[in-house]
Design a protein around this motif. Structure first.
Motif, PDB file in Angstrom:
ATOM      1  N   ARG A 145       0.835  -1.211   0.000  1.00 34.30           N
ATOM      2  CA  ARG A 145       0.000   0.000   0.000  1.00 34.30           C
ATOM      3  C   ARG A 145       0.860   1.247   0.000  1.00 34.30           C
ATOM      4  O   ARG A 145       0.612   2.196  -0.743  1.00 34.30           O
ATOM      5  CB  ARG A 145      -0.911   0.011   1.226  1.00 34.30           C
ATOM      6  N   ARG A 146       1.898   1.254   0.827  1.00 36.08           N
ATOM      7  CA  ARG A 146       2.709   2.458   0.951  1.00 36.08           C
ATOM      8  C   ARG A 146       3.527   2.708  -0.316  1.00 36.08           C
ATOM      9  O   ARG A 146       3.777   3.857  -0.673  1.00 36.08           O
ATOM     10  CB  ARG A 146       3.634   2.329   2.168  1.00 36.08           C
ATOM     11  N   GLY A 149       1.378   4.646  -2.426  1.00 29.66           N
ATOM     12  CA  GLY A 149       0.645   5.683  -1.710  1.00 29.66           C
ATOM     13  C   GLY A 149       0.892   7.072  -2.271  1.00 29.66           C
ATOM     14  O   GLY A 149       1.813   7.305  -3.050  1.00 29.66           O
ATOM     15  N   ARG A 177       1.741   9.326  -8.995  1.00 31.31           N
ATOM     16  CA  ARG A 177       1.092   9.223  -7.678  1.00 31.31           C
ATOM     17  C   ARG A 177       0.101  10.357  -7.481  1.00 31.31           C
ATOM     18  O   ARG A 177       0.219  11.423  -8.076  1.00 31.31           O
ATOM     19  CB  ARG A 177       2.137   9.294  -6.562  1.00 31.31           C
ATOM     20  N   GLU A 227      -3.395   7.942   5.312  1.00 36.14           N
ATOM     21  CA  GLU A 227      -3.433   7.890   3.839  1.00 36.14           C
ATOM     22  C   GLU A 227      -2.440   6.881   3.273  1.00 36.14           C
ATOM     23  O   GLU A 227      -2.386   6.680   2.068  1.00 36.14           O
ATOM     24  CB  GLU A 227      -3.126   9.269   3.262  1.00 36.14           C
ATOM     25  N   SER A 228      -1.628   6.258   4.150  1.00 38.41           N
ATOM     26  CA  SER A 228      -0.541   5.384   3.689  1.00 38.41           C
ATOM     27  C   SER A 228       0.346   6.123   2.691  1.00 38.41           C
ATOM     28  O   SER A 228       0.689   5.604   1.615  1.00 38.41           O
ATOM     29  CB  SER A 228      -1.098   4.093   3.068  1.00 38.41           C
ATOM     30  N   SER A 230       3.401   7.661   0.698  1.00 35.86           N
ATOM     31  CA  SER A 230       4.720   7.116   0.371  1.00 35.86           C
ATOM     32  C   SER A 230       5.823   8.119   0.653  1.00 35.86           C
ATOM     33  O   SER A 230       6.987   7.745   0.790  1.00 35.86           O
ATOM     34  CB  SER A 230       4.769   6.706  -1.104  1.00 35.86           C
ATOM     35  N   CYS A 255       6.636   7.330   7.097  1.00 38.57           N
ATOM     36  CA  CYS A 255       7.155   7.203   5.731  1.00 38.57           C
ATOM     37  C   CYS A 255       8.342   8.142   5.602  1.00 38.57           C
ATOM     38  O   CYS A 255       8.549   9.009   6.460  1.00 38.57           O
ATOM     39  CB  CYS A 255       6.074   7.551   4.711  1.00 38.57           C
TER      40      CYS A 255
END
Length: 261
Positions: A145-146, A149, A177, A227-228, A230, A255
């Motif tokens: 997911r990340r 993200g 993204r 929001e996960s 990145s 992150c």
């Protein structure tokens, strides 16, 4: 930028296990012309002081046995780790074709980050270490997911925040993204006016715009986690290096983050 137009990028390295996302991001940023890299490794003075306490113990993750934690052993382990991350930094710099340097500093995280921010254009820091590992299946889901993200940026109307949004936009476009920009306001700022300035700065570039009140960084860290995200792109400011803010980054950053001067 320096007078010669070199963009200085500093990166805080911790260990080979946690530094991979940082080095990947560093490779992208340093591949741009006229970039130079400084790798930083912290010998935390608070960790070294633990070895002065007779009751301090080290737990082996493999055998679950305990032994006394001594200052000499801590220093030895830190030297080994520093050499390992230095080799990884060198490989990244050579691949990007950028000049590089590496230094080890003894002190506190707050002092090192504040000093680095004053001497660099971009400062990259990694996610906070987790006290307990997640189950493997949850870790794989989280990593997946990340990796996809969104990229999140902070905008407060300052010149560094304009540069932060510009960098976040560039990275989001290059990686396909979502871009989320948080307008951070104080009681004296007009939210509508700040959003209008952001819209003008973004031009025709797409972004999800949200608002947050107050100077504290904790709501942004929580938003990045939910929001996960990145990557979190922050603007350099005096408030960011206050002890409470550095403590929040050290404990709750989920992150990698780039601080833009």
């Amino acid at each position: 930028m320096t007078e010669k137009g070199t963009r200085r990028i500093s990166v805080l390295l911790q260990s080979p296990e946690t530094d991979r996302p940082l080095l990947e991001l560093l490779g992208v940023l340093a591949a741009q012309p006229h970039s130079s890299i400084v790798g930083l490794f912290l010998e935390d003075i608070n960790l070294l002081r633990l070895g002065e306490f007779p009751a301090a113990r080290e737990l082996c993750r493999v055998t679950f046995t305990q032994r006394r934690l001594e200052t000499g052993e801590i220093q030895r382990q830190l030297r080994v780790r520093a050499r390992t991350v230095q080799r990884a930094l060198e490989a990244t710099a050579l691949k990007a074709g950028a000049e590089w340097a590496f230094r080890t500093a003894r002190g506190t995280l707050a002092s090192l980050l504040a000093e680095a921010a004053r001497e660099t254009d971009l400062l990259i820091v990694g996610a906070a270490p987790r006290a307990l590992p997640r189950p493997l299946d949850l870790s794989l889901v989280s990593v997946a997911r990340r990796a996809a993200g969104p990229i999140m940026a902070l905008f407060d109307g300052s010149a560094p925040s304009e540069r932060a949004v510009a960098l976040a936009t560039q990275l989001a476009s290059g990686r396909a993204r979502r871009l989320i920009v948080y307008c951070v306001t104080t009681g004296e700022q007009d939210v509508s006016a700040l959003r209008a300035r952001l819209k003008e700065h973004l031009g025709d570039r797409r972004a999800e715009v949200r608002c947050a009140e107050g100077p504290g960084i904790e709501p942004l860290l929580e938003a990045a986690r939910s929001e996960s995200a990145s990557l979190l792109v922050l603007a350099d400011s005096a408030a960011l290096w206050e002890p409470a803010a550095v403590r929040a980054l050290a404990q709750h950053l989920d992150c990698p983050a780039v601080v833009v001067r």
